[in-house]
Design a protein around this motif. Structure first.
Motif, PDB file in Angstrom:
ATOM      1  N   ASP A 171       0.828  -1.206   0.000  1.00 53.89           N
ATOM      2  CA  ASP A 171       0.000   0.000   0.000  1.00 53.89           C
ATOM      3  C   ASP A 171       0.865   1.261   0.000  1.00 53.89           C
ATOM      4  O   ASP A 171       0.560   2.243  -0.686  1.00 53.89           O
ATOM      5  N   SER A 172       1.966   1.241   0.747  1.00 52.78           N
ATOM      6  CA  SER A 172       2.824   2.429   0.842  1.00 52.78           C
ATOM      7  C   SER A 172       3.640   2.664  -0.424  1.00 52.78           C
ATOM      8  O   SER A 172       4.102   3.781  -0.663  1.00 52.78           O
ATOM      9  N   LEU A 173       3.805   1.620  -1.252  1.00 54.36           N
ATOM     10  CA  LEU A 173       4.696   1.719  -2.410  1.00 54.36           C
ATOM     11  C   LEU A 173       3.975   1.782  -3.751  1.00 54.36           C
ATOM     12  O   LEU A 173       4.588   2.104  -4.768  1.00 54.36           O
ATOM     13  N   LEU A 174       2.677   1.477  -3.764  1.00 56.36           N
ATOM     14  CA  LEU A 174       1.936   1.495  -5.017  1.00 56.36           C
ATOM     15  C   LEU A 174       1.600   2.919  -5.440  1.00 56.36           C
ATOM     16  O   LEU A 174       1.187   3.742  -4.621  1.00 56.36           O
ATOM     17  N   ALA A 175       1.740   3.181  -6.724  1.00 59.45           N
ATOM     18  CA  ALA A 175       1.280   4.447  -7.288  1.00 59.45           C
ATOM     19  C   ALA A 175      -0.245   4.459  -7.309  1.00 59.45           C
ATOM     20  O   ALA A 175      -0.885   3.399  -7.222  1.00 59.45           O
ATOM     21  N   PRO A 176      -0.869   5.631  -7.421  1.00 62.60           N
ATOM     22  CA  PRO A 176      -2.333   5.680  -7.579  1.00 62.60           C
ATOM     23  C   PRO A 176      -2.767   4.813  -8.760  1.00 62.60           C
ATOM     24  O   PRO A 176      -2.150   4.847  -9.826  1.00 62.60           O
ATOM     25  N   ARG A 177      -3.776   4.011  -8.531  1.00 57.37           N
ATOM     26  CA  ARG A 177      -4.264   3.038  -9.518  1.00 57.37           C
ATOM     27  C   ARG A 177      -3.220   1.972  -9.839  1.00 57.37           C
ATOM     28  O   ARG A 177      -3.319   1.264 -10.847  1.00 57.37           O
ATOM     29  N   GLY A 178      -2.223   1.842  -8.967  1.00 59.02           N
ATOM     30  CA  GLY A 178      -1.231   0.786  -9.136  1.00 59.02           C
ATOM     31  C   GLY A 178      -1.849  -0.579  -8.917  1.00 59.02           C
ATOM     32  O   GLY A 178      -2.895  -0.725  -8.261  1.00 59.02           O
ATOM     33  N   VAL A 179      -1.198  -1.612  -9.449  1.00 56.60           N
ATOM     34  CA  VAL A 179      -1.739  -2.974  -9.414  1.00 56.60           C
ATOM     35  C   VAL A 179      -0.798  -3.891  -8.643  1.00 56.60           C
ATOM     36  O   VAL A 179       0.418  -3.880  -8.858  1.00 56.60           O
ATOM     37  N   PHE A 180      -1.383  -4.680  -7.767  1.00 59.17           N
ATOM     38  CA  PHE A 180      -0.652  -5.672  -6.982  1.00 59.17           C
ATOM     39  C   PHE A 180      -1.131  -7.052  -7.396  1.00 59.17           C
ATOM     40  O   PHE A 180      -2.321  -7.360  -7.308  1.00 59.17           O
ATOM     41  N   TYR A 181      -0.217  -7.890  -7.867  1.00 61.29           N
ATOM     42  CA  TYR A 181      -0.529  -9.273  -8.222  1.00 61.29           C
ATOM     43  C   TYR A 181       0.177 -10.191  -7.229  1.00 61.29           C
ATOM     44  O   TYR A 181       1.384 -10.059  -7.007  1.00 61.29           O
ATOM     45  N   PHE A 182      -0.556 -11.136  -6.668  1.00 59.70           N
ATOM     46  CA  PHE A 182       0.098 -12.094  -5.784  1.00 59.70           C
ATOM     47  C   PHE A 182      -0.711 -13.375  -5.698  1.00 59.70           C
ATOM     48  O   PHE A 182      -1.834 -13.465  -6.212  1.00 59.70           O
ATOM     49  N   CYS A 183      -0.119 -14.385  -5.084  1.00 57.22           N
ATOM     50  CA  CYS A 183      -0.815 -15.641  -4.842  1.00 57.22           C
ATOM     51  C   CYS A 183      -0.700 -15.970  -3.360  1.00 57.22           C
ATOM     52  O   CYS A 183       0.194 -15.481  -2.660  1.00 57.22           O
ATOM     53  N   TYR A 184      -1.617 -16.808  -2.892  1.00 52.80           N
ATOM     54  CA  TYR A 184      -1.613 -17.182  -1.479  1.00 52.80           C
ATOM     55  C   TYR A 184      -2.413 -18.465  -1.324  1.00 52.80           C
ATOM     56  O   TYR A 184      -3.147 -18.877  -2.241  1.00 52.80           O
ATOM     57  N   GLU A 185      -2.268 -19.098  -0.170  1.00 50.95           N
ATOM     58  CA  GLU A 185      -3.068 -20.296   0.062  1.00 50.95           C
ATOM     59  C   GLU A 185      -4.541 -19.900   0.115  1.00 50.95           C
ATOM     60  O   GLU A 185      -4.917 -18.895   0.720  1.00 50.95           O
ATOM     61  N   SER A 186      -5.388 -20.678  -0.535  1.00 52.23           N
ATOM     62  CA  SER A 186      -6.800 -20.311  -0.650  1.00 52.23           C
ATOM     63  C   SER A 186      -7.515 -20.287   0.701  1.00 52.23           C
ATOM     64  O   SER A 186      -8.488 -19.553   0.874  1.00 52.23           O
ATOM     65  N   LEU A 187      -7.037 -21.061   1.679  1.00 55.16           N
ATOM     66  CA  LEU A 187      -7.662 -21.089   3.005  1.00 55.16           C
ATOM     67  C   LEU A 187      -7.601 -19.731   3.702  1.00 55.16           C
ATOM     68  O   LEU A 187      -8.369 -19.468   4.632  1.00 55.16           O
ATOM     69  N   ALA A 188      -6.716 -18.874   3.252  1.00 54.74           N
ATOM     70  CA  ALA A 188      -6.544 -17.560   3.883  1.00 54.74           C
ATOM     71  C   ALA A 188      -7.366 -16.472   3.212  1.00 54.74           C
ATOM     72  O   ALA A 188      -7.212 -15.287   3.536  1.00 54.74           O
ATOM     73  N   LEU A 189      -8.280 -16.830   2.305  1.00 52.03           N
ATOM     74  CA  LEU A 189      -8.971 -15.814   1.513  1.00 52.03           C
ATOM     75  C   LEU A 189      -9.746 -14.815   2.363  1.00 52.03           C
ATOM     76  O   LEU A 189      -9.708 -13.607   2.104  1.00 52.03           O
ATOM     77  N   SER A 190     -10.446 -15.279   3.372  1.00 54.76           N
ATOM     78  CA  SER A 190     -11.222 -14.348   4.206  1.00 54.76           C
ATOM     79  C   SER A 190     -10.298 -13.368   4.921  1.00 54.76           C
ATOM     80  O   SER A 190     -10.594 -12.169   5.019  1.00 54.76           O
ATOM     81  N   GLU A 191      -9.153 -13.845   5.408  1.00 53.20           N
ATOM     82  CA  GLU A 191      -8.180 -12.976   6.062  1.00 53.20           C
ATOM     83  C   GLU A 191      -7.613 -11.967   5.068  1.00 53.20           C
ATOM     84  O   GLU A 191      -7.437 -10.781   5.388  1.00 53.20           O
ATOM     85  N   ILE A 192      -7.335 -12.417   3.860  1.00 51.18           N
ATOM     86  CA  ILE A 192      -6.821 -11.536   2.810  1.00 51.18           C
ATOM     87  C   ILE A 192      -7.812 -10.402   2.542  1.00 51.18           C
ATOM     88  O   ILE A 192      -7.434  -9.229   2.459  1.00 51.18           O
TER      89      ILE A 192
END
Length: 237
Positions: free
Chosen positions: A140-161
């Motif tokens: 969040d601190s490093l993204l430009a306005p309208r910047g895009v973050f792509y990542f992957c994670y374990e699906s069990l953590a989706l609600s936390e994400i």
């Protein structure tokens, strides 16, 4: 498209299909903007793959482990690509630059999971070395306005994400679930997140790694899309 060479340590963490799946997911978009940061870059696999497709990208790669910086330097040299790199802990990384894209295949094994006695593998796989909220806060601190973050994670953590993304006003706009095969719960989720976006979230069709006991057609196509040769790095850990 040229064949890319990637050197890795023989007795350490090595990239796997998650990085290739995430790279393919990212390449579904047109990366028309300029600056891209690969967090926890490892051997540089994701950033280098993207740079190979989009030569205009100003690539930056960051990793906590000095051994991985050696790999990044070597893999950039082998593939005649240029990038800047940072040897530091992402939790402490500061930059006046704001990035159009940030990509990450983060460590996401949960606390309580048995850690490897191999420190390189342990740092690369366990979330305690880069907790999810620390990752999102930094993004969040490093993204430009309208910047895009792509990542992957374990699906069990989706609600936390989802809770953490909402806390930092980052909007998930596309997700795709990865299953080992039909009838098995998703093990991984690929995500596209945009800063200051208001668009709804697209749920892409699921991807199955195996079908009828063999690699699925989509997984086989990854090998064609990404022409990669892997080698052991002579300087072991």
């Amino acid at each position: 498209m040229q064949i890319l060479k990637f050197f890795q340590f023989p007795n350490a963490y090595r990239y796997n299909s998650d990085s290739l799946l995430l790279s393919a997911f990212i390449l579904e978009d047109n990366l028309s903007k300029k600056t891209l940061l690969d967090v926890g870059a490892g051997c540089g696999i994701i950033g280098i793959l993207l740079k190979n497709y989009y030569h205009h990208l100003k690539l930056s790669l960051l990793d906590l482990q000095k051994e991985n910086i050696l790999l990044i330097k070597e893999n950039l040299r082998q593939n005649a690509l240029e990038a800047e790199f940072f040897h530091c802990d992402f939790k402490e990384f500061k930059s006046e630059k704001r990035f159009d894209y940030i990509v990450c295949n983060p460590p996401f094994y949960r606390q309580g999971t048995q850690k490897s006695t191999n420190l390189h593998k342990s740092i690369s796989k366990n979330a305690s070395f880069l907790p999810l909220e620390d990752l999102v806060r930094g993004v969040d601190s490093l993204l430009a306005p309208r910047g895009v973050f792509y990542f992957c994670y374990e699906s069990l953590a989706l609600s936390e994400i989802c809770v953490i993304l909402e806390k930092y006003k980052l909007k998930m706009t596309k997700i795709r679930f990865i299953h080992s095969k039909k009838g098995i719960k998703a093990r991984l989720v690929l995500m596209k997140v945009i800063k200051n976006a208001k668009s709804p979230c697209e749920v892409a069709s699921p991807l199955f790694v195996y079908e009828n006991g063999c690699l699925s057609e989509e997984m086989r196509e990854l090998g064609v899309k990404f022409r990669i040769e892997s080698y052991d790095f002579e300087r072991g850990l």
